[in-house]
Design a protein around this motif. Structure first.
Motif, PDB file in Angstrom:
ATOM      1  N   ALA A 199       0.732  -1.197   0.000  1.00 42.10           N
ATOM      2  CA  ALA A 199      -0.088   0.181  -0.101  1.00 42.10           C
ATOM      3  C   ALA A 199       0.830   1.335   0.040  1.00 42.10           C
ATOM      4  CB  ALA A 199      -1.024  -0.091   0.983  1.00 42.10           C
ATOM      5  N   ASP A 200       2.081   1.135   0.384  1.00 45.94           N
ATOM      6  CA  ASP A 200       3.079   2.450   0.429  1.00 45.94           C
ATOM      7  C   ASP A 200       3.700   2.390  -0.982  1.00 45.94           C
ATOM      8  OD1 ASP A 200       4.838   0.187   0.659  1.00 45.94           O
ATOM      9  OD2 ASP A 200       5.850   1.124   2.415  1.00 45.94           O
ATOM     10  N   GLY A 201       3.400   1.523  -1.875  1.00 46.48           N
ATOM     11  CA  GLY A 201       4.049   1.657  -3.411  1.00 46.48           C
ATOM     12  C   GLY A 201       5.489   0.575  -3.285  1.00 46.48           C
ATOM     13  N   THR A 202       5.799  -0.005  -2.196  1.00 42.71           N
ATOM     14  CA  THR A 202       6.720  -0.866  -2.267  1.00 42.71           C
ATOM     15  C   THR A 202       6.651  -1.810  -3.283  1.00 42.71           C
ATOM     16  OG1 THR A 202       7.323  -0.173  -0.023  1.00 42.71           O
ATOM     17  CG2 THR A 202       8.471  -2.166  -0.846  1.00 42.71           C
ATOM     18  N   ALA A 221      18.565   1.218 -17.521  1.00 48.78           N
ATOM     19  CA  ALA A 221      17.438   1.284 -18.346  1.00 48.78           C
ATOM     20  C   ALA A 221      17.132   2.692 -18.522  1.00 48.78           C
ATOM     21  CB  ALA A 221      16.204   0.353 -18.014  1.00 48.78           C
ATOM     22  N   ARG A 222      16.755   3.301 -19.906  1.00 49.63           N
ATOM     23  CA  ARG A 222      16.304   4.464 -19.835  1.00 49.63           C
ATOM     24  C   ARG A 222      14.621   4.939 -19.272  1.00 49.63           C
ATOM     25  NH1 ARG A 222      19.655   3.399 -24.149  1.00 49.63           N
ATOM     26  NH2 ARG A 222      21.423   4.601 -23.938  1.00 49.63           N
ATOM     27  N   SER A 223      14.155   3.656 -19.606  1.00 47.83           N
ATOM     28  CA  SER A 223      12.541   3.769 -19.229  1.00 47.83           C
ATOM     29  C   SER A 223      12.457   2.494 -18.705  1.00 47.83           C
ATOM     30  CB  SER A 223      11.655   4.106 -20.427  1.00 47.83           C
ATOM     31  OG  SER A 223      12.050   5.329 -21.091  1.00 47.83           O
ATOM     32  N   THR A 224      11.351   2.430 -17.819  1.00 47.13           N
ATOM     33  CA  THR A 224      10.959   1.235 -16.920  1.00 47.13           C
ATOM     34  C   THR A 224       9.420   0.840 -17.136  1.00 47.13           C
ATOM     35  OG1 THR A 224      10.935   2.270 -14.914  1.00 47.13           O
ATOM     36  CG2 THR A 224      12.921   0.940 -15.346  1.00 47.13           C
ATOM     37  N   LEU A 225       9.040  -0.117 -17.636  1.00 44.95           N
ATOM     38  CA  LEU A 225       7.889  -0.685 -17.942  1.00 44.95           C
ATOM     39  C   LEU A 225       7.440  -1.579 -17.068  1.00 44.95           C
ATOM     40  CD1 LEU A 225       8.005  -0.561 -21.944  1.00 44.95           C
ATOM     41  CD2 LEU A 225       7.714   1.246 -20.194  1.00 44.95           C
ATOM     42  N   LEU A 244       7.380   2.009  -6.361  1.00 44.94           N
ATOM     43  CA  LEU A 244       6.360   2.155  -7.640  1.00 44.94           C
ATOM     44  C   LEU A 244       6.892   3.673  -8.206  1.00 44.94           C
ATOM     45  CD1 LEU A 244       4.244   0.984  -9.302  1.00 44.94           C
ATOM     46  CD2 LEU A 244       2.560   2.168  -7.658  1.00 44.94           C
ATOM     47  N   GLY A 245       7.235   4.677  -7.076  1.00 39.07           N
ATOM     48  CA  GLY A 245       7.509   5.870  -7.892  1.00 39.07           C
ATOM     49  C   GLY A 245       8.814   5.889  -8.486  1.00 39.07           C
ATOM     50  N   VAL A 263       0.491   7.039  -6.131  1.00 37.78           N
ATOM     51  CA  VAL A 263       1.878   6.999  -6.035  1.00 37.78           C
ATOM     52  C   VAL A 263       2.620   7.568  -7.698  1.00 37.78           C
ATOM     53  CG1 VAL A 263       3.784   5.645  -5.993  1.00 37.78           C
ATOM     54  CG2 VAL A 263       2.092   5.613  -4.130  1.00 37.78           C
ATOM     55  N   MET A 264       1.639   6.780  -8.674  1.00 37.67           N
ATOM     56  CA  MET A 264       2.328   7.294  -9.992  1.00 37.67           C
ATOM     57  C   MET A 264       1.961   8.509 -10.268  1.00 37.67           C
ATOM     58  SD  MET A 264       3.131   4.324 -11.362  1.00 37.67           S
ATOM     59  CE  MET A 264       3.453   4.584 -12.772  1.00 37.67           C
ATOM     60  N   GLU A 265       0.913   9.234  -9.935  1.00 37.92           N
ATOM     61  CA  GLU A 265       0.740  10.753 -10.261  1.00 37.92           C
ATOM     62  C   GLU A 265       1.713  11.662  -9.735  1.00 37.92           C
ATOM     63  OE1 GLU A 265      -3.283  11.508  -9.470  1.00 37.92           O
ATOM     64  OE2 GLU A 265      -4.031  10.555 -11.368  1.00 37.92           O
ATOM     65  N   GLU A 266       2.054  11.276  -8.388  1.00 38.69           N
ATOM     66  CA  GLU A 266       2.861  12.176  -7.526  1.00 38.69           C
ATOM     67  C   GLU A 266       4.336  12.350  -8.193  1.00 38.69           C
ATOM     68  OE1 GLU A 266       2.738  10.693  -3.566  1.00 38.69           O
ATOM     69  OE2 GLU A 266       0.771  11.780  -3.091  1.00 38.69           O
TER      70      GLU A 266
END
Length: 297
Positions: A199-202, A221-225, A244-245, A263-266
């Motif tokens: 829940a904390d994004g871990t 990696a330049r971008s992580t998916l 997750l951030g 978390v994603m938006e922040e």
């Protein structure tokens, strides 16, 4: 025929049935897994009422799911498996296959031709590899022999396999040699799977050696998916991978919990929720710049 022979034959047939389970789950069994994932523990009585079946039917389902390592039996009900041991790889392969295929297609659509890509361990990353086979000019680096096998016949992709120790249970390659190998590269994209998201994004996984390889891939990696179906939200595992951030883009199959969006938006990340009604390529996309949601076709 003696009662001993009959009992031996019954047990033999039960073992065969348990071995056959990974071919697929019925709808009730999949729904039971989802309920236990959401609540942590569900009683036999509650499950029987929910599905309008007998307690004996529920117990048979629980026995089958526990035999496959998907649930853990407790007095009066069933709960989540251990946080120190993952579900058997073959059992994981049959969980939410349509969801994983949609996630795989969405991630593959994001990756252009003539790109360099790390692909890590996991059944979701296997789905990505299958969806990438028609790409052209890819350079794929992986520590997953299942991914390497899936992409080996792709006519216009180069597959580079990491060195290290091969794990028999899932054909993953880990260890210090694997980390040294990964550190030789700097690629366009890293495609990751994960065991659990708290829940904390871990981001969590079970194997310390595997986690160290994933962390090396993240650094290079330049971008992580990240591909994660809905069962991964709130699931426990022992080892911290990252936050997750730190992920650029998260692909999932259903509306995630509110903390995932937050978390994603922040952190300026992009959230893609694949839409079953729109087919494998449909998705709801939380745009990293505006934070708005739109439907992609």
């Amino acid at each position: 025929m003696s009662s001993l022979v009959l009992e031996t034959e019954r047990r033999r047939r039960a073992l065969i049935a348990a071995e056959d389970l990974p071919i697929g789950l019925n709808g009730r069994q999949q729904a039971m897994l989802d309920l236990v994932q959401e609540q942590g523990f569900v009683s036999v009585e509650a499950l029987a009422q929910h599905f309008a079946v007998t307690a004996q039917t529920i117990r048979r389902d629980i026995n089958a799911l526990c035999g496959a390592g998907l649930l853990r039996r407790y007095h009066g009900g069933a709960g989540l498996p251990s946080s120190v041991e993952n579900v058997h790889y073959q059992a994981r392969r049959i969980l939410l296959p349509e969801a994983k295929a949609r996630i795989g297609a969405a991630i593959a659509a994001r990756i252009p031709d003539k790109a360099s890509v790390f692909i890590t361990l996991g059944t979701t990353t296997e789905a990505v590899a299958l969806a990438l086979r028609q790409h052209h000019g890819l350079r794929v680096i992986t520590n997953n022999l299942n991914v390497a096998t899936a992409m080996a016949d792709s006519p216009d992709c180069e597959v580079i396999v990491a060195g290290g120790v091969v794990r028999q249970r899932d054909r993953g390659i880990t260890g210090e040699a694997t980390i040294d190998f990964v550190n030789q590269f700097k690629v366009d994209y890293a495609v990751l799977g994960i065991s659990g998201i708290e829940a904390d994004g871990t981001l969590l996984d079970f194997d310390y050696h595997e986690v160290r390889v994933i962390q090396a891939i993240l650094r290079n990696a330049r971008s992580t998916l990240l591909g994660a179906d809905h069962s991964k939200f709130g699931r426990n595992a022992m080892v911290r991978v990252a936050s997750l951030g730190e992920i650029d883009e998260l692909y999932t199959d259903a509306e995630p919990p509110a903390y995932v969006r937050r978390v994603m938006e922040e952190n300026g990340g992009r959230l893609v929720v694949t839409d079953a009604s729109a087919g494998a390529d449909g998705s709801l996309d939380s745009d990293r710049r505006s934070g708005m949601f739109e439907t992609e076709h």
